[in-house]
Write a protein that holds these residues in place. Structure first.
Motif, PDB file in Angstrom:
ATOM      1  N   ASP B  76      -0.273  -1.027  -8.006  1.00  0.00           N
ATOM      2  CA  ASP B  76      -0.232  -0.296  -6.736  1.00  0.00           C
ATOM      3  C   ASP B  76      -0.274  -1.239  -5.546  1.00  0.00           C
ATOM      4  O   ASP B  76       0.418  -1.044  -4.553  1.00  0.00           O
ATOM      5  N   GLU B  77      -1.123  -2.280  -5.659  1.00  0.00           N
ATOM      6  CA  GLU B  77      -1.323  -3.181  -4.522  1.00  0.00           C
ATOM      7  C   GLU B  77      -0.028  -3.906  -4.180  1.00  0.00           C
ATOM      8  O   GLU B  77       0.316  -4.059  -3.012  1.00  0.00           O
ATOM      9  N   ILE B  78       0.702  -4.340  -5.225  1.00  0.00           N
ATOM     10  CA  ILE B  78       1.977  -5.024  -4.982  1.00  0.00           C
ATOM     11  C   ILE B  78       2.955  -4.055  -4.324  1.00  0.00           C
ATOM     12  O   ILE B  78       3.676  -4.414  -3.391  1.00  0.00           O
ATOM     13  N   ASN B  79       2.950  -2.814  -4.798  1.00  0.00           N
ATOM     14  CA  ASN B  79       3.858  -1.822  -4.225  1.00  0.00           C
ATOM     15  C   ASN B  79       3.618  -1.659  -2.736  1.00  0.00           C
ATOM     16  O   ASN B  79       4.543  -1.631  -1.928  1.00  0.00           O
ATOM     17  N   LEU B  80       2.337  -1.540  -2.379  1.00  0.00           N
ATOM     18  CA  LEU B  80       1.992  -1.339  -0.960  1.00  0.00           C
ATOM     19  C   LEU B  80       2.377  -2.570  -0.145  1.00  0.00           C
ATOM     20  O   LEU B  80       3.014  -2.454   0.907  1.00  0.00           O
ATOM     21  N   LEU B  81       2.037  -3.750  -0.653  1.00  0.00           N
ATOM     22  CA  LEU B  81       2.328  -4.988   0.065  1.00  0.00           C
ATOM     23  C   LEU B  81       3.843  -5.148   0.238  1.00  0.00           C
ATOM     24  O   LEU B  81       4.325  -5.533   1.309  1.00  0.00           O
ATOM     25  N   SER B  82       4.552  -4.804  -0.819  1.00  0.00           N
ATOM     26  CA  SER B  82       6.003  -4.924  -0.784  1.00  0.00           C
ATOM     27  C   SER B  82       6.595  -4.022   0.297  1.00  0.00           C
ATOM     28  O   SER B  82       7.466  -4.432   1.067  1.00  0.00           O
ATOM     29  N   CYS B  83       6.083  -2.801   0.386  1.00  0.00           N
ATOM     30  CA  CYS B  83       6.578  -1.857   1.395  1.00  0.00           C
ATOM     31  C   CYS B  83       6.246  -2.337   2.807  1.00  0.00           C
ATOM     32  O   CYS B  83       7.078  -2.278   3.712  1.00  0.00           O
ATOM     33  N   VAL B  84       5.014  -2.804   2.982  1.00  0.00           N
ATOM     34  CA  VAL B  84       4.601  -3.253   4.310  1.00  0.00           C
ATOM     35  C   VAL B  84       5.464  -4.429   4.761  1.00  0.00           C
ATOM     36  O   VAL B  84       5.970  -4.463   5.887  1.00  0.00           O
ATOM     37  N   THR B  85       5.671  -5.394   3.842  1.00  0.00           N
ATOM     38  CA  THR B  85       6.467  -6.577   4.193  1.00  0.00           C
ATOM     39  C   THR B  85       7.900  -6.177   4.520  1.00  0.00           C
ATOM     40  O   THR B  85       8.471  -6.630   5.514  1.00  0.00           O
ATOM     41  N   ALA B  86       8.473  -5.328   3.674  1.00  0.00           N
ATOM     42  CA  ALA B  86       9.859  -4.909   3.897  1.00  0.00           C
ATOM     43  C   ALA B  86       9.976  -4.191   5.234  1.00  0.00           C
ATOM     44  O   ALA B  86      10.932  -4.365   5.979  1.00  0.00           O
ATOM     45  N   LYS B  87       8.976  -3.393   5.554  1.00  0.00           N
ATOM     46  CA  LYS B  87       8.991  -2.641   6.811  1.00  0.00           C
ATOM     47  C   LYS B  87       9.003  -3.618   7.990  1.00  0.00           C
ATOM     48  O   LYS B  87       9.743  -3.444   8.948  1.00  0.00           O
ATOM     49  N   LYS B  88       8.152  -4.656   7.877  1.00  0.00           N
ATOM     50  CA  LYS B  88       8.098  -5.657   8.948  1.00  0.00           C
ATOM     51  C   LYS B  88       9.441  -6.376   9.091  1.00  0.00           C
ATOM     52  O   LYS B  88       9.864  -6.706  10.192  1.00  0.00           O
TER      53      LYS B  88
END
Lengths: 490, 452
Positions: B76-88
Motif C-alpha cells: 500500500d505504501e508504495i502505491n501511495l508514494l507512487s501516486c503522490v510522486t506521479a501527481k507532482k
C-alpha cells in the motif's frame, strides 16, 4: 500454425502491393510506354485477385504468436517479390523468370545487386518500379501495414511482426503502441525522403531521376537508373547530397525520434551512433590516404573515399568510381565495412553496429573474467543493463551469419569463378549491398552466375534482410504441420 | 488515454488486459524484468523496469504526460508514494490500491490529503459483493443503479419453475411486476431477448427491476426466499475480515476457520462478535464438525483457488444450500460452472469494473458519460447507467424510431422518482437516468454511443 490468419495478412499485403504498383503504372502512362503499362496492369489484376481471394478466408481463431509473426514476415517478402517480378517478365524486359525474381528480391531487400548489363534499356516505368521496391523494402512492408491499419485489438501480436521485420538485436517500440510507433517511423522516413528530393532538385537533377535516386538512397538499396550509377551525375553537389543522405538513412531511426522529442543529449551520447560515426570517419580518412596517389588531389580523393565508404557501410551500393581498381588495402577495408553494416533500426543491412558493440563488450567481459574468475560484471549499453537474452541473441546471429556465408560460398564456387568474386558476391548479397569486387565489382553484374548460384544468392538476400530466423523457420516442417488430435477424422 | 499501471500482479495484469483491449496507451511498470517482458509480448503496451515509486522510473514511464496512474503493487505504501510522486510530476488522475484493514479508517483522509482520484480495495469490494449475495441468496449476482432504486439481478431458472416454456411477454403480463429481462445466458451463449424469447430450464436470466419489486418477482418465480442466519468463512484472509464486519452489522452470525494461530488472535481482536476457530479449513474432519447441518452458507476464501474449489465441491455434496467461492483464475469459469459452482467471486474482476467505469467516464468529458458500469456473464455483457444531458441526441424521439445500435437494449429509465420500463413508444427526456444493456463489440463511454 494458424494458416487462416497468415493467409488473411498476406492478402492485405498484396492489396498494398497492388496500390504501390499504381505508381509505376502512372509513370508508364506519363512517358507513353504502352508495353510496360500493359505488364503493370496485368500484374495489378493478378495481385489484387489473389489478395482479395486470400482476404475471403475466414479465420476461426485469432491466435497469433511469435511463430505466426515470423512466418507471415518471411512469406510476405517472398510473395511480394513473386508478384513484383511479373512486370519485368510480362514486358519481356528480362526474359528469365529466375533473373526477374533475383532482380526484384534484390530490390525489396534493398540489396541493389543486378543481373542487367544495360540498365538504361529498361522503360521508365520498369526502372521506377525497380527503384521503388527499395523504398518499400527499406522500412518494411509489414511496418507499413502496421502504420496504416490496425491488426488485432490490444493484444501484443503486432509486436511480433515489428520484431520480425525490423533489423537489430533489440527491437523495441518508440511509443506504447505498435501502430503509433510504425506511423512515426514511416513519418520520419517520408519526411527525410522528401527533403532529399528537394536537395537533388535544387542541384539540377530531373524530377524522375531525383525520385529514383531518393528511393535507392532512402532504402539504402543502390539500384541506379544509369549504367554508370552515380558517376553519371558529374556534380560534387549531387554526389555530396547523396553521401550525406546515405549516412543519415544508415542511422537508427530511434535517434531521430529522440531528436524530435528534444532529447538531444541522449541522442548525442548514444553508443551505437558514436561507434557508427567513428568507424565511418576513420575509414574515410584511411582510404583517402591510401588512394591519394591515384587521384593526386586531396579533395577528389576525399570525395571518392567518402562516397564509397558511406555507400558500402550503409549497404547502399551506389558507385561513383570503379573502386575495384583501388589499392588492396582500400578494397579489403571496404569488404570489412560490408560485413559491419549500418546501425540497427535503420534501413541498412549488414551485421549492424549495435551487434558489433555488444559482441566486443562481451568479449571484453569474458577476458576480464579469465583474470578474475569471481568477477561480477553487468554489461551495459547507453547506461542501461543489457539483457542476457540480447547478448545470447547476438552470438546466435553471428553463428547463423558465418554458417550462411560458408555454405553459400561453397555452392557459388561451383561456377568456377575467382575466389574474390565468389566471396564478395555472397557478402554483398547477404549484407544487402549490391556491388562486390572483381566480376561483380562496380562495373560488373551478376548475370554470369548459374541459376543455382542466383537462387542461393537470392536466398542470402532474404536471409540478410530479415536477419535469418524468419526465413529459417520456413524450412522447419513442424511449422507447416497441421496438428490433428488422435481419433479426430481428417 | 495515456495510462500508467504500476505493479503487474493479478490485479495489474487484469487491468492491463482490459485497458489495452479498450485501446488506451499503456505503460506498465514492474521491478521483475521477466514479468515485464512477458506482458509486453502479450499486450500492446510498453514497459519500464524498476520501483514504481521512484522518480526516475516514473519519469521514464512518462508520468509527466500521463492522464492516469493506477498503482497496484503489493505494498500500500508504495502505491501511495507512487501516486503522490506521479501527481507532482504532472499526472492528472491517480488511483491507488490500499487494502490493509489498518488503514481503512484513514482512507478518506488519505484521498483528500494526497489528492487521489480513487482508492481501490479489491478485498473490500469482494466482501461487499459476497455480502450482497448472502443477504439475497436467490440471486447469483446483484448490482444496483440509480442510487439503489433500480437493480439488476441474476437468477437461475431451475427445473419446475412456472415460467419455463413461456415467452417473456407472458412473464411480464402474469407476474404483474414491472421487470425487464435484459440478458439470458444459455450454456455458452448470451442473448439480449425480446418479448417472444422462450425461457428454458437451466437458463440464467438477468433482470432489471425496481428494488421494492424484487420480492414480487421472486415470489412469482417460486424461488425460495430464506434469510441467511449462519455463515461460515473458510480462511481468515483480508476479505474474510471485511466480509465478517459487514455480515455482523447485518445481524448474521459469523464463524471463521483459519489455520494460522496468530491470524486467529488478530481476527478475534478485530471482530469481537465473530467466532474464530483455529484449524485447517481444508481438513474434512474439521469441516464436518464445524459446518454440520446448521450453516446456511459457506464462503471459501482460502488463498489457493484449487483448495476453494475442492472445499466447495465437498460442501455442496454435504447439502450446504449456499456456497460462494473466491477464485482468482477466472479463465476457467466454464469448468467451475460444470462442477455446479454458481457463485464465484473474483476480487480482480470487481476492481476492473470499478476502474473501467472511472476510465470510461474520464475519456468522455461529456455530461452524459457513464455513471455506473457493471460487466455481467463473463464480461460479455455490460450494463451501464447514464444521465441524459443537453447534448444527448434523439431526446424525445420514441425509442422505436431512434437509430439504436444492434445489441443495445434500453433496460430502464428513471424520470424524477418514477421508474419506467420503456416500450417502443417511450422516449428519453432531458435529465432522465438511462440504464442500457449491451453485448456489442463497441465500447460505450457516453449515452450518444448507443446510437449509430
Amino acid at each position: 500454425m494458424n494458416h487462416r490468419v497468415v493467409a488473411r495478412l498476406l492478402g492485405r499485403i498484396l492489396i498494398i502491393e497492388t496500390i504501390a504498383l499504381a505508381l509505376p503504372l502512372t509513370v508508364c502512362l506519363i512517358y507513353g510506354e504502352a508495353g510496360s503499362a500493359k505488364a503493370f496492369l496485368i500484374t495489378m489484376a493478378c495481385t489484387a485477385a489473389v489478395g482479395l481471394l486470400a482476404l475471403r478466408v475466414k479465420a476461426q481463431h485469432k491466435q497469433f504468436y511469435a511463430l505466426e509473426g515470423f512466418v507471415v514476415t518471411a512469406l510476405s517478402w517472398i510473395v511480394i517479390s513473386l508478384f513484383g517480378a511479373l512486370p519485368f517478365y510480362l514486358s519481356g524486359a528480362i526474359p528469365s523468370l529466375m533473373d526477374c525474381f533475383f532482380e526484384v528480391v534484390s530490390g525489396f531487400t534493398t540489396t541493389g545487386a543486378s543481373i542487367l548489363s544495360d540498365v538504361e534499356a529498361l522503360s521508365h516505368g520498369l526502372l521506377f518500379w525497380r527503384s521503388f521496391t527499395h523504398w518499400l523494402g527499406g522500412m518494411g512492408v509489414l511496418v507499413f501495414l502496421l502504420a496504416v491499419a490496425s491488426i488485432g485489438k490490444g493484444d501484443g501480436h503486432e509486436l511480433y511482426l515489428l520484431k520480425a521485420e525490423s533489423p537489430g538485436p533489440n527491437v523495441g517500440k518508440l511509443t506504447s503502441k505498435v501502430g503509433k510507433s510504425a506511423k512515426i517511423l514511416y513519418g520520419l522516413y517520408v519526411v527525410f525522403s522528401l527533403v532529399e528530393v528537394l536537395f537533388l532538385l535544387a542541384g539540377g537533377m530531373p524530377l524522375y531521376d531525383s525520385l529514383c535516386t531518393m528511393f535507392a538512397t532512402a532504402g539504402t538499396g543502390g539500384f541506379g537508373i544509369k549504367n554508370t550509377s552515380m558517376a553519371f551525375y558529374q556534380s560534387y553537389y549531387l554526389q555530396g547530397v547523396v553521401t550525406v543522405f546515405m549516412a543519415l538513412f544508415g542511422v537508427n531511426f530511434n535517434i531521430f525520434f529522440l531528436l524530435l522529442m528534444r532529447e538531444f543529449s541522449q541522442a548525442w551520447h548514444d553508443e551505437e551512433l558514436r561507434v557508427y560515426l567513428g568507424i565511418m570517419l576513420s575509414s574515410i580518412a584511411l582510404i583517402t590516404l591510401n588512394i591519394l596517389p591515384i587521384y593526386g588531389n586531396t579533395f577528389e580523393a576525399f570525395h571518392q573515399a567518402a562516397f564509397q565508404t558511406v555507400s558500402i557501410m550503409t549497404t547502399t551500393g551506389f558507385t561513383t568510381t570503379n573502386f575495384d581498381m583501388w589499392p588492396e588495402f582500400s578494397r579489403s577495408l571496404l569488404v570489412l565495412l560490408m560485413v559491419a553494416g549500418a546501425c540497427a533500426g535503420s534501413t541498412g543491412g549488414g551485421m549492424k553496429t549495435a551487434r558489433l558493440v555488444i559482441a566486443l563488450k562481451s568479449v571484453k567481459k569474458e577476458i576480464s573474467r579469465m583474470l578474475h574468475p569471481r568477477q561480477v560484471k553487468i554489461l551495459r549499453m547507453n547506461g542501461k543493463q543489457l539483457d542476457n537474452r540480447i547478448v545470447k541473441g547476438v552470438s546466435l546471429f553471428m553463428t547463423a551469419y558465418f554458417i550462411t556465408v560458408a555454405a553459400s560460398f561453397l555452392i557459388v564456387s561451383l561456377d568456377n569463378k575467382s575466389m574474390v568474386t565468389n566471396l564478395t558476391a555472397v557478402l554483398s548479397c547477404l549484407n544487402n549491398i549490391g556491388p562486390g569486387l572483381d566480376l561483380v565489382g562496380p562495373l560488373g553484374n551478376f548475370s554470369s552466375f548459374s541459376n543455382l548460384s542466383k537462387a542461393v544468392l537470392t536466398l542470402d538476400m532474404l536471409l540478410g534482410r530479415l536477419e535469418f530466423f524468419p526465413v529459417i523457420f520456413l524450412f522447419n516442417p513442424a511449422v507447416w504441420r497441421v496438428r490433428k488430435r488422435i481419433h479426430e477424422p481428417d | 488515454m495515456r495510462i500508467i499501471i504500476v505493479g503487474l500482479g493479478k490485479v495489474g495484469l487484469a487491468l492491463t488486459a482490459m485497458l489495452s483491449r479498450e485501446g488506451h496507451d499503456l505503460v506498465v511498470v514492474d521491478c521483475d524484468p521477466v514479468v515485464l517482458q512477458n506482458t509486453q509480448e502479450t499486450f500492446d503496451v510498453i514497459g519500464a523496469d524498476g520501483n514504481g515509486a521512484a522518480l526516475g522510473v516514473l519519469r521514464e514511464a512518462g508520468a509527466e504526460f500521463a492522464d492516469l496512474i493506477i498503482a497496484v503493487t503489493g505494498a500500500d505504501e508504495i502505491n501511495l508514494l507512487s501516486c503522490v510522486t506521479a501527481k507532482k510530476l504532472g499526472c492528472a488522475h491517480t488511483i491507488a490500491r490500499v487494502r490493509n484493514p489498518e488503514y481503512v479508517k484513514q482512507l478518506s483522509l488519505l484521498k483528500e490529503e494526497l489528492g487521489l482520484s480513487m482508492v481501490i480495495n479489491p478485498e473490500d469490494s469482494a466482501a461487499r459483493e459476497i455480502s450482497h449475495i448472502l443477504q439475497f441468496p436467490s440471486f447469483i449476482k446483484r448490482e444496483s443503479f440509480a442510487k439503489g432504486r433500480v437493480e439488476i439481478v441474476g437468477l437461475k431458472i431451475r427445473q419446475g419453475c412456472t415460467i419455463i416454456g413461456k415467452p417473456l411477454s407472458e412473464l411480464y403480463r402474469e407476474s404483474k411486476v414491472k421487470v425487464l429481462v435484459c440478458a439470458v445466458e444459455r450454456e455458452d451463449e448470451v442473448f439480449i431477448p425480446d418479448g417472444n424469447f422462450v425461457i428454458r430450464a437451466g437458463d440464467k436470466i438477468h433482470v432489471t427491476a425496481e428494488t421494492n419489486n424484487l420480492a414480487g418477482l421472486i415470489k412469482y418465480l417460486g424461488i425460495p426466499m430464506q434469510k441467511v442466519r449462519d455463515v461460515v468463512l473458510i480462511g481468515g484472509s483480508k476479505i474474510a475480515f471485511y466480509l465478517a464486519r459487514r455480515l455482523i452489522v447485518a445481524g448474521i452470525s459469523v464463524k471463521i476457520i483459519e489455520k494460522e494461530y496468530e491470524r486467529c488472535v488478530k481476527l478475534s481482536e478485530q471482530l469481537p462478535r465473530a467466532l474464530v476457530i483455529n484449524g485447517d479449513g481444508c481438513a474434512q474432519k474439521l469441516l464436518d464438525e464445524e459446518i454440520n447441518r446448521k450453516a446456511d452458507a459457506v464462503v471459501a476464501l482460502l488463498n489457493i483457488d484449487e483448495a476453494n474449489l475442492v472445499v466447495s465441491m465437498y460442501l455442496s455434496g454435504l447439502g450446504v444450500p449456499i456456497i460462494v467461492a473466491k477464485i482468482d483464475r477466472t479463465e476457467y469459469m466454464d469448468v467451475y460452472k460444470n462442477f455446479g459452482l454458481e457463485s464465484i467471486i473474483s476480487p480482480k474482476g470487481i476492481i476492473c469494473n470499478d476502474v473501467l467505469q472511472y476510465v470510461r467516464a474520464l475519456c468522455n468529458s461529456a455530461e452524459s458519460s457513464v455513471i455506473t458500469l457493471y460487466r455481467l456473464v463473463n464480461d460479455q455483457v455490460e450494463a451501464l447507467e447514464f444521465r441524459a444531458a443537453k447534448d444527448t441526441r434523439y431526446l424525445g424521439v420514441p425509442l422505436a424510431k431512434a437509430p439504436i445500435r444492434k445489441g443495445v437494449l434500453i433496460a430502464c429509465l428513471k424520470r424524477g422518482s418514477t421508474i419506467i420500463f420503456p416500450s417502443g413508444d417511450d422516449s428519453i427526456q432531458l435529465g432522465d437516468t438511462v440504464i442500457a444493456v449491451t453485448s456489442g463489440e463497441r465500447t460505450i463511454g457516453e449515452l450518444n454511443d448507443i446510437y449509430h
